[in-house]
Design a protein around this motif. Sequence first.
Motif, PDB file in Angstrom:
ATOM      1  N   ALA A  21       0.832  -1.208   0.000  1.00  0.00           N
ATOM      2  CA  ALA A  21       0.000   0.000   0.000  1.00  0.00           C
ATOM      3  C   ALA A  21       0.869   1.263   0.000  1.00  0.00           C
ATOM      4  CB  ALA A  21      -0.942  -0.005   1.203  1.00  0.00           C
ATOM      5  N   VAL A  22       1.935   1.252   0.778  1.00  0.00           N
ATOM      6  CA  VAL A  22       2.835   2.410   0.823  1.00  0.00           C
ATOM      7  C   VAL A  22       3.538   2.585  -0.519  1.00  0.00           C
ATOM      8  CG1 VAL A  22       4.948   3.321   1.885  1.00  0.00           C
ATOM      9  CG2 VAL A  22       3.151   2.348   3.317  1.00  0.00           C
ATOM     10  N   LEU A  23       3.931   1.498  -1.143  1.00  0.00           N
ATOM     11  CA  LEU A  23       4.575   1.586  -2.456  1.00  0.00           C
ATOM     12  C   LEU A  23       3.612   2.121  -3.513  1.00  0.00           C
ATOM     13  CD1 LEU A  23       6.628  -1.703  -2.238  1.00  0.00           C
ATOM     14  CD2 LEU A  23       7.586   0.603  -2.430  1.00  0.00           C
ATOM     15  N   GLU A  24       2.340   1.751  -3.419  1.00  0.00           N
ATOM     16  CA  GLU A  24       1.330   2.302  -4.337  1.00  0.00           C
ATOM     17  C   GLU A  24       1.162   3.804  -4.100  1.00  0.00           C
ATOM     18  OE1 GLU A  24      -0.216   1.001  -6.855  1.00  0.00           O
ATOM     19  OE2 GLU A  24       0.253  -1.118  -6.603  1.00  0.00           O
ATOM     20  N   THR A  25       1.160   4.208  -2.845  1.00  0.00           N
ATOM     21  CA  THR A  25       1.065   5.638  -2.505  1.00  0.00           C
ATOM     22  C   THR A  25       2.283   6.383  -3.038  1.00  0.00           C
ATOM     23  OG1 THR A  25      -0.231   5.145  -0.528  1.00  0.00           O
ATOM     24  CG2 THR A  25       0.882   7.277  -0.586  1.00  0.00           C
ATOM     25  N   GLU A  26       3.454   5.767  -2.903  1.00  0.00           N
ATOM     26  CA  GLU A  26       4.676   6.380  -3.415  1.00  0.00           C
ATOM     27  C   GLU A  26       4.585   6.552  -4.934  1.00  0.00           C
ATOM     28  OE1 GLU A  26       9.388   5.674  -2.810  1.00  0.00           O
ATOM     29  OE2 GLU A  26       8.278   3.965  -3.631  1.00  0.00           O
ATOM     30  N   ARG A  27       4.055   5.543  -5.626  1.00  0.00           N
ATOM     31  CA  ARG A  27       3.917   5.631  -7.085  1.00  0.00           C
ATOM     32  C   ARG A  27       3.016   6.795  -7.477  1.00  0.00           C
ATOM     33  NH1 ARG A  27       0.286   3.438 -10.557  1.00  0.00           N
ATOM     34  NH2 ARG A  27      -0.536   2.080  -8.961  1.00  0.00           N
ATOM     35  N   GLY A  32       2.425  12.433  -9.392  1.00  0.00           N
ATOM     36  CA  GLY A  32       1.963  13.791  -9.142  1.00  0.00           C
ATOM     37  C   GLY A  32       3.058  14.749  -8.734  1.00  0.00           C
ATOM     38  N   LEU A  33       4.302  14.262  -8.695  1.00  0.00           N
ATOM     39  CA  LEU A  33       5.447  15.066  -8.255  1.00  0.00           C
ATOM     40  C   LEU A  33       5.167  15.734  -6.907  1.00  0.00           C
ATOM     41  CD1 LEU A  33       6.454  16.698 -11.663  1.00  0.00           C
ATOM     42  CD2 LEU A  33       7.415  14.650 -10.593  1.00  0.00           C
ATOM     43  N   LEU A  38       6.019  11.991  -1.067  1.00  0.00           N
ATOM     44  CA  LEU A  38       7.197  11.143  -1.257  1.00  0.00           C
ATOM     45  C   LEU A  38       7.992  11.003   0.037  1.00  0.00           C
ATOM     46  CD1 LEU A  38       8.488  12.277  -4.756  1.00  0.00           C
ATOM     47  CD2 LEU A  38       7.713   9.998  -4.108  1.00  0.00           C
ATOM     48  N   ILE A  39       8.140  12.093   0.752  1.00  0.00           N
ATOM     49  CA  ILE A  39       8.866  12.055   2.025  1.00  0.00           C
ATOM     50  C   ILE A  39       8.111  11.203   3.032  1.00  0.00           C
ATOM     51  CG2 ILE A  39       9.606  13.467   3.992  1.00  0.00           C
ATOM     52  CD1 ILE A  39      10.263  15.668   1.861  1.00  0.00           C
ATOM     53  N   ALA A  40       6.799  11.373   3.088  1.00  0.00           N
ATOM     54  CA  ALA A  40       5.988  10.567   4.007  1.00  0.00           C
ATOM     55  C   ALA A  40       6.095   9.084   3.654  1.00  0.00           C
ATOM     56  CB  ALA A  40       4.531  11.029   3.957  1.00  0.00           C
ATOM     57  N   SER A  41       6.068   8.768   2.372  1.00  0.00           N
ATOM     58  CA  SER A  41       6.204   7.374   1.931  1.00  0.00           C
ATOM     59  C   SER A  41       7.561   6.811   2.323  1.00  0.00           C
ATOM     60  CB  SER A  41       6.028   7.260   0.416  1.00  0.00           C
ATOM     61  OG  SER A  41       4.714   7.571   0.041  1.00  0.00           O
ATOM     62  N   ALA A  42       8.601   7.614   2.171  1.00  0.00           N
ATOM     63  CA  ALA A  42       9.946   7.154   2.531  1.00  0.00           C
ATOM     64  C   ALA A  42      10.022   6.822   4.018  1.00  0.00           C
ATOM     65  CB  ALA A  42      10.981   8.216   2.165  1.00  0.00           C
ATOM     66  N   HIS A  43       9.413   7.665   4.851  1.00  0.00           N
ATOM     67  CA  HIS A  43       9.417   7.399   6.296  1.00  0.00           C
ATOM     68  C   HIS A  43       8.630   6.128   6.620  1.00  0.00           C
ATOM     69  CE1 HIS A  43      11.591  10.922   7.562  1.00  0.00           C
ATOM     70  NE2 HIS A  43      10.780  11.705   6.881  1.00  0.00           N
ATOM     71  N   GLU A  44       7.488   5.959   5.962  1.00  0.00           N
ATOM     72  CA  GLU A  44       6.682   4.757   6.199  1.00  0.00           C
ATOM     73  C   GLU A  44       7.422   3.504   5.746  1.00  0.00           C
ATOM     74  OE1 GLU A  44       2.353   4.778   5.472  1.00  0.00           O
ATOM     75  OE2 GLU A  44       2.674   6.851   4.815  1.00  0.00           O
ATOM     76  N   LYS A  45       8.076   3.581   4.587  1.00  0.00           N
ATOM     77  CA  LYS A  45       8.834   2.424   4.096  1.00  0.00           C
ATOM     78  C   LYS A  45       9.963   2.075   5.053  1.00  0.00           C
ATOM     79  CE  LYS A  45      10.202   3.451  -0.027  1.00  0.00           C
ATOM     80  NZ  LYS A  45      10.648   3.443  -1.441  1.00  0.00           N
ATOM     81  N   GLU A  46      10.632   3.088   5.575  1.00  0.00           N
ATOM     82  CA  GLU A  46      11.729   2.841   6.508  1.00  0.00           C
ATOM     83  C   GLU A  46      11.227   2.120   7.761  1.00  0.00           C
ATOM     84  OE1 GLU A  46      15.401   5.262   8.617  1.00  0.00           O
ATOM     85  OE2 GLU A  46      13.814   6.383   7.636  1.00  0.00           O
ATOM     86  N   GLY A  47      10.096   2.577   8.293  1.00  0.00           N
ATOM     87  CA  GLY A  47       9.520   1.922   9.462  1.00  0.00           C
ATOM     88  C   GLY A  47       9.108   0.491   9.178  1.00  0.00           C
TER      89      GLY A  47
END
Length: 112
Positions: A21-27, A32-33, A38-47
């Motif tokens: 789900a996070v990867l889909e959000t990142e996509r 949408g640039l 993107l920053i929020a997705s990166a933090h979620e992926k890291e966690g």
Amino acid sequence: MIDTPSQPRPPLAASLRQMIAVLETERQALAGLDADALIASAHEKEGLCDVLAEFGPQALDSETRGLAETARQLNEVNRRVRNLLAANVAARIEALGGPHRMPRATYAAGRS
């Protein structure tokens, strides 16, 4: 001494679904640039990577193996999109500055 129960770790399948789900959000953020997303997705992926690190390969069954492969493929697609965007930005910046680049030493501290 009081024994405090540790938080139960989420099941592997649930964590992998959350990663997908996070990867889909990142996509979508890449499309949408949207830098904030993107920053929020990166933090979620890291966690989530921290959570997934607690599991070893022996924890994979057929369901979780499929989820892990889906997450891997989505991450690879997102990586390629990020690289294409970065190359596009670099090309546009170079087009603005012309073919000649300033030597890096010009920008070094203490040099005039």
